[in-house]
Design an enzyme around this catalytic site. Structure first.
Site, PDB file in Angstrom:
ATOM      1  N   CYS A   2       4.104  -1.658 -20.084  1.00  0.00           N
ATOM      2  CA  CYS A   2       4.696  -2.318 -21.248  1.00  0.00           C
ATOM      3  C   CYS A   2       5.945  -3.085 -20.824  1.00  0.00           C
ATOM      4  O   CYS A   2       6.529  -2.834 -19.778  1.00  0.00           O
ATOM      5  CB  CYS A   2       5.055  -1.335 -22.346  1.00  0.00           C
ATOM      6  SG  CYS A   2       3.693  -0.359 -23.002  1.00  0.00           S
ATOM      7  N   ARG A  27       3.724  -5.985 -15.313  1.00  0.00           N
ATOM      8  CA  ARG A  27       3.814  -4.574 -15.665  1.00  0.00           C
ATOM      9  C   ARG A  27       2.531  -4.054 -16.294  1.00  0.00           C
ATOM     10  O   ARG A  27       2.350  -2.850 -16.452  1.00  0.00           O
ATOM     11  CB  ARG A  27       4.992  -4.349 -16.614  1.00  0.00           C
ATOM     12  CG  ARG A  27       6.342  -4.609 -15.972  1.00  0.00           C
ATOM     13  CD  ARG A  27       7.472  -4.469 -16.959  1.00  0.00           C
ATOM     14  NE  ARG A  27       7.646  -3.112 -17.405  1.00  0.00           N
ATOM     15  CZ  ARG A  27       8.424  -2.215 -16.815  1.00  0.00           C
ATOM     16  NH1 ARG A  27       9.090  -2.526 -15.728  1.00  0.00           N
ATOM     17  NH2 ARG A  27       8.539  -0.988 -17.287  1.00  0.00           N
ATOM     18  N   TRP A  76       0.895  -1.879 -23.361  1.00  0.00           N
ATOM     19  CA  TRP A  76      -0.159  -1.202 -22.602  1.00  0.00           C
ATOM     20  C   TRP A  76      -0.664  -0.073 -23.494  1.00  0.00           C
ATOM     21  O   TRP A  76       0.088   0.821 -23.847  1.00  0.00           O
ATOM     22  CB  TRP A  76       0.411  -0.654 -21.299  1.00  0.00           C
ATOM     23  CG  TRP A  76      -0.493   0.242 -20.526  1.00  0.00           C
ATOM     24  CD1 TRP A  76      -0.772   1.551 -20.772  1.00  0.00           C
ATOM     25  CD2 TRP A  76      -1.249  -0.083 -19.359  1.00  0.00           C
ATOM     26  NE1 TRP A  76      -1.643   2.051 -19.851  1.00  0.00           N
ATOM     27  CE2 TRP A  76      -1.946   1.074 -18.971  1.00  0.00           C
ATOM     28  CE3 TRP A  76      -1.388  -1.250 -18.606  1.00  0.00           C
ATOM     29  CZ2 TRP A  76      -2.776   1.096 -17.848  1.00  0.00           C
ATOM     30  CZ3 TRP A  76      -2.222  -1.216 -17.489  1.00  0.00           C
ATOM     31  CH2 TRP A  76      -2.894  -0.065 -17.112  1.00  0.00           C
ATOM     32  N   ASN A 112       8.800   1.284 -25.485  1.00  0.00           N
ATOM     33  CA  ASN A 112       8.056   1.665 -24.287  1.00  0.00           C
ATOM     34  C   ASN A 112       8.102   3.176 -24.151  1.00  0.00           C
ATOM     35  O   ASN A 112       9.129   3.792 -24.441  1.00  0.00           O
ATOM     36  CB  ASN A 112       8.675   1.058 -23.026  1.00  0.00           C
ATOM     37  CG  ASN A 112       8.388  -0.420 -22.892  1.00  0.00           C
ATOM     38  OD1 ASN A 112       7.640  -0.993 -23.672  1.00  0.00           O
ATOM     39  ND2 ASN A 112       8.994  -1.046 -21.900  1.00  0.00           N
ATOM     40  N   GLY A 113       7.025   3.762 -23.650  1.00  0.00           N
ATOM     41  CA  GLY A 113       7.023   5.205 -23.430  1.00  0.00           C
ATOM     42  C   GLY A 113       6.008   5.897 -24.311  1.00  0.00           C
ATOM     43  O   GLY A 113       5.144   5.269 -24.938  1.00  0.00           O
ATOM     44  N   GLU A 497      -3.774   3.099   2.745  1.00  0.00           N
ATOM     45  CA  GLU A 497      -3.146   1.986   2.053  1.00  0.00           C
ATOM     46  C   GLU A 497      -4.058   0.754   2.036  1.00  0.00           C
ATOM     47  O   GLU A 497      -4.152   0.054   1.020  1.00  0.00           O
ATOM     48  CB  GLU A 497      -1.804   1.644   2.703  1.00  0.00           C
ATOM     49  CG  GLU A 497      -1.087   0.437   2.117  1.00  0.00           C
ATOM     50  CD  GLU A 497      -0.701   0.584   0.655  1.00  0.00           C
ATOM     51  OE1 GLU A 497      -0.288  -0.434   0.053  1.00  0.00           O
ATOM     52  OE2 GLU A 497      -0.822   1.695   0.094  1.00  0.00           O
ATOM     53  N   LYS A 501      -5.379  -1.191  -1.379  1.00  0.00           N
ATOM     54  CA  LYS A 501      -5.234  -2.627  -1.612  1.00  0.00           C
ATOM     55  C   LYS A 501      -6.590  -3.255  -1.942  1.00  0.00           C
ATOM     56  O   LYS A 501      -6.698  -4.121  -2.815  1.00  0.00           O
ATOM     57  CB  LYS A 501      -4.646  -3.318  -0.369  1.00  0.00           C
ATOM     58  CG  LYS A 501      -3.186  -3.073  -0.149  1.00  0.00           C
ATOM     59  CD  LYS A 501      -2.350  -3.763  -1.197  1.00  0.00           C
ATOM     60  CE  LYS A 501      -1.115  -2.989  -1.568  1.00  0.00           C
ATOM     61  NZ  LYS A 501      -1.267  -1.686  -2.128  1.00  0.00           N
ATOM     62  N   GLU A 504      -7.850  -2.021  -5.611  1.00  0.00           N
ATOM     63  CA  GLU A 504      -7.065  -2.335  -6.797  1.00  0.00           C
ATOM     64  C   GLU A 504      -7.074  -3.824  -7.146  1.00  0.00           C
ATOM     65  O   GLU A 504      -6.905  -4.164  -8.320  1.00  0.00           O
ATOM     66  CB  GLU A 504      -5.631  -1.818  -6.667  1.00  0.00           C
ATOM     67  CG  GLU A 504      -4.767  -2.466  -5.617  1.00  0.00           C
ATOM     68  CD  GLU A 504      -3.391  -1.811  -5.527  1.00  0.00           C
ATOM     69  OE1 GLU A 504      -2.983  -1.105  -6.470  1.00  0.00           O
ATOM     70  OE2 GLU A 504      -2.717  -1.994  -4.493  1.00  0.00           O
ATOM     71  N   HIS A 520     -19.073  14.756   8.241  1.00  0.00           N
ATOM     72  CA  HIS A 520     -19.128  15.904   7.333  1.00  0.00           C
ATOM     73  C   HIS A 520     -19.497  15.471   5.921  1.00  0.00           C
ATOM     74  O   HIS A 520     -18.899  15.926   4.940  1.00  0.00           O
ATOM     75  CB  HIS A 520     -17.791  16.651   7.336  1.00  0.00           C
ATOM     76  CG  HIS A 520     -17.472  17.288   8.647  1.00  0.00           C
ATOM     77  ND1 HIS A 520     -18.091  18.447   9.084  1.00  0.00           N
ATOM     78  CD2 HIS A 520     -16.622  16.909   9.630  1.00  0.00           C
ATOM     79  CE1 HIS A 520     -17.627  18.759  10.278  1.00  0.00           C
ATOM     80  NE2 HIS A 520     -16.741  17.838  10.640  1.00  0.00           N
ATOM     81  N   LYS A 619       2.510  -2.238 -12.996  1.00  0.00           N
ATOM     82  CA  LYS A 619       3.417  -2.178 -11.852  1.00  0.00           C
ATOM     83  C   LYS A 619       4.222  -0.892 -11.838  1.00  0.00           C
ATOM     84  O   LYS A 619       4.295  -0.199 -10.845  1.00  0.00           O
ATOM     85  CB  LYS A 619       4.353  -3.391 -11.886  1.00  0.00           C
ATOM     86  CG  LYS A 619       5.314  -3.464 -10.701  1.00  0.00           C
ATOM     87  CD  LYS A 619       4.578  -3.705  -9.406  1.00  0.00           C
ATOM     88  CE  LYS A 619       5.512  -3.922  -8.247  1.00  0.00           C
ATOM     89  NZ  LYS A 619       4.779  -4.044  -6.974  1.00  0.00           N
TER      90      LYS A 619
END
Length: 624
Positions: A2, A27, A76, A112-113, A497, A501, A504, A520, A619
């Site tokens: 948000c 964000r 969001w 927000n939250g 990492e 990348k 996402e 395995h 973000k």
């Protein structure tokens, strides 16, 4: 997650708000809205779903909304599906038009939250004849402010204080009251918020880039604090309603740092900024006297005595920052002979583990506001364990609350997929490893290691100079369905990492495995044409990882090998080889990650995806 913006001044508010929201698109959001007041007139609320451009068009780039005081929001979805009704701003009145248009309500606000006890509060409001038009916890919060404001006939700050006491959860709240024109009132708990001033103007934002083009003079509002904001003036209050003093901070980022600067996307710009910001971060902590270089972490107030006395280290983080910890674990343990555990913050905070009292907990976070990491930090402090924060944002919550703090100098990172912040965090962890090793008497080649660290930025530039080969390779594999990354030791951490990348931003399913674990179970997933990327930068593990790659090749996999210059025999085994310059192998992950960042980027571009704002991602993850 948000975004909040607010403006009070002598300019038309709506275009300023829209510009600020555009800077916060990274964000993550699914709807957007504005509420603007023109003098004593009621607020006008406009909300849309989808991209911010829909709101821009609906308001004629803001020109259709007169007034010099307003608030804006990108949402969001948490409570309630993405819809115009659930979009912010929300109003206190019993509206039948989803809170849009000219609003006669006493209170209009954005948030927000997450309000954890919103159902309990909603039931309370319904008993007092409040009616709800949305499914959001934010509407409950706005109506609660309205309830206390009217019931006790108190001022806005007192009404906010009463509200704060009743709310469980996290919030950054900005509200306008109908009988207080030209003013915005804010409150904060956990969720980030900053307030900027510039002569006759004041700005509110949930992150610095939103206001950077207007001012670099900002205040950081603390936890359980409130503020009254008018044109060019801010007054802060504590929970008792007493005025408190705040020092203004000058943001060192310049406005150009938050712009694309001629690049097609923020991500590719930030990939190319890595040599500079890594060098800046190295120079921040590597000092020189009498022609000798040494690592100086005195900014953190960690003394040599403390470093000698630590019996173990916990590294706690989320996402890419956790991958930094995974890589740093190998380096820190090997160099300084200290046990290191790397923990996901979302798991660490709920474990009933007994932390070792004389250990150090290192919290890594780009924003310094990551909810799970902040909760993990507080848990460690409650148990009496020393904490060290590695963050990129000055005066963020994690930076303020940690016992010790080291800042990275990555500057504003706009793309959701982190690149330069990750690289800066990694070199800070390398410097911590060297400092620990030197102080604890475990290191002989201290000077040589510092020289190797300082060589990294130039070698990053050499990797970037070879990006066209990665671009060509990405065009061949844009239709891939599954990609596997394998490596051992530090290479395994790099693969974690690289895989993140990939998934996402390109939406291709990818997984990273310790190479020895392929047999395995995972090798059953290999089919003809499956892309397997092997990281082969560690000399003592090179043959073992290559052998695991050959097992995949014999089952039809197409192999990409990532190694250092000199290991050219890899071309006899793999289908495509990528090389990075040689550097001490403790630090080579800083170079090896760049081709994988580029590969993810170019695959996303070739598929025509939104590189900087991938679907469903945000973000700053400031809620659980």
């Amino acid at each position: 997650m948000c975004g909040i913006v607010g403006y009070v001044g002598d300019a038309q508010a709506a275009p300023v708000l829209l510009g600020g929201l555009a800077k916060l698109e990274y964000r993550g959001y699914d709807s957007a809205g504005l509420a603007v007041r023109d003098g004593d007139n009621p607020a006008v609320v406009v909300k849309t779903t989808g991209k911010l451009n829909n709101l821009v068009e609906k308001t004629d780039e803001g020109r259709a909304l007169p007034g010099t005081c307003g608030i804006g929001h990108t949402r969001w979805a948490t409570h309630g599906a993405p819809s115009q009704t659930n979009a912010h701003p929300h109003v206190s009145g019993n509206c039948t038009n989803s809170g849009s248009g000219v609003v006669e309500s006493e209170v209009v606000g954005v948030h927000n939250g997450i309000v954890e006890n919103y159902q309990e509060l909603k039931a309370k409001m319904e008993r007092h004849d409040y009616r709800f038009y949305s499914e959001t916890d934010t509407e409950v919060l706005i109506k609660l402010v309205d309830y206390y404001y009217k019931k006790y006939k108190m001022g806005p700050i007192d009404a906010l204080a009463k509200t704060i006491v009743r709310v469980r959860g996290s919030y950054a709240l900005a509200v306008m009251f109908s009988d207080h024109p030209g003013k915005i009132f804010v409150a904060r708990k956990e969720s980030p918020m900053i307030i900027g001033v510039n002569k006759n103007e004041s700005f509110i934002a949930s992150d610095v880039p939103a206001i950077l083009s207007h001012t670099r003079s900002v205040y950081y509002i603390g936890n359980l604090e409130m503020a009254e904001i008018s044109a060019g003036d801010v007054t802060f209050y504590n929970l008792d309603g007493d005025v408190i003093e705040k020092e203004i901070t000058e943001v060192e980022w310049d406005a150009e740092a938050a712009e694309k600067g001629g690049y097609e996307h923020f991500m590719i710009k930030e990939i190319h900024e890595q040599p500079k910001v890594v060098l800046d971060t190295l120079h921040k902590y590597i000092k020189e006297t009498d022609e000798k270089k040494f690592i100086d972490l005195s900014e953190s107030e960690l003394t040599d005595e403390m470093i000698k006395d630590f019996s173990s280290v916990y590294i706690v983080a989320c996402g890419s920052a956790w991958h930094v910890g995974m890589e740093a674990q190998y380096v820190l343990e090997e160099m300084s002979d200290i046990p290191v555990r790397v923990e996901l913050a979302s798991e660490f905070r709920y474990r009933k583990n007994r932390l070792i009292k004389d250990s150090l907990v290192i919290i890594i976070s780009q924003s310094g506001e990551t909810a799970d990491s902040l909760a993990a930090l507080r848990m460690a402090k409650e148990k009496g364990v020393k904490t060290l924060a590695i963050v990129n944002v000055l005066d963020s919550s994690i930076a303020r609350e940690a016992d010790h703090c080291l800042y990275t100098l990555a500057g504003p990172e706009i793309s959701v997929a982190t690149t330069k912040a990750y690289s800066c965090q990694l070199v800070v962890m390398f410097m911590i490893a060297l400092k620990f090793a030197k102080t604890r008497g475990c290191l002989e080649d201290y000077d040589e290691y510092i020289t190797e660290l300082l060589s990294i930025p130039d070698k990053m530039t050499k990797v970037l100079d070879d990006k066209e080969r990665i671009q060509w390779f990405a065009s061949k594999y844009s239709n891939a369905r599954d990609i596997f990354f394998i490596g051992r030791g530090i290479d395994y951490a790099v693969c974690l990492e690289g895989s993140l990348k990939m998934k996402e931003i390109s939406y291709i399913h990818s997984e990273a495995y310790a190479a020895g674990e392929m047999k395995h179970g995972t090798i059953s997933l290999i089919e003809d044409g499956t892309l397997v990327i092997g990281a082969l930068t560690q000399t003592d593990l090179y043959e073992k990882t290559l052998s695991n790659m050959m097992e995949c090749k014999s089952r039809g996999a197409y192999l990409m090998g990532l190694t250092s210059y000199g290991k050219y025999d890899v071309e006899d085994s793999v289908n495509f080889a990528v090389y990075v310059p040689k550097v001490d192998e403790h630090f080579i992950g800083s170079l090896a990650i760049i081709p994988l960042q580029l590969l993810g980027y170019y695959l996303s571009v070739s598929k025509g995806l939104d590189v900087d704002k991938p679907r469903n991602l945000a973000k700053s993850v400031t809620v659980e």
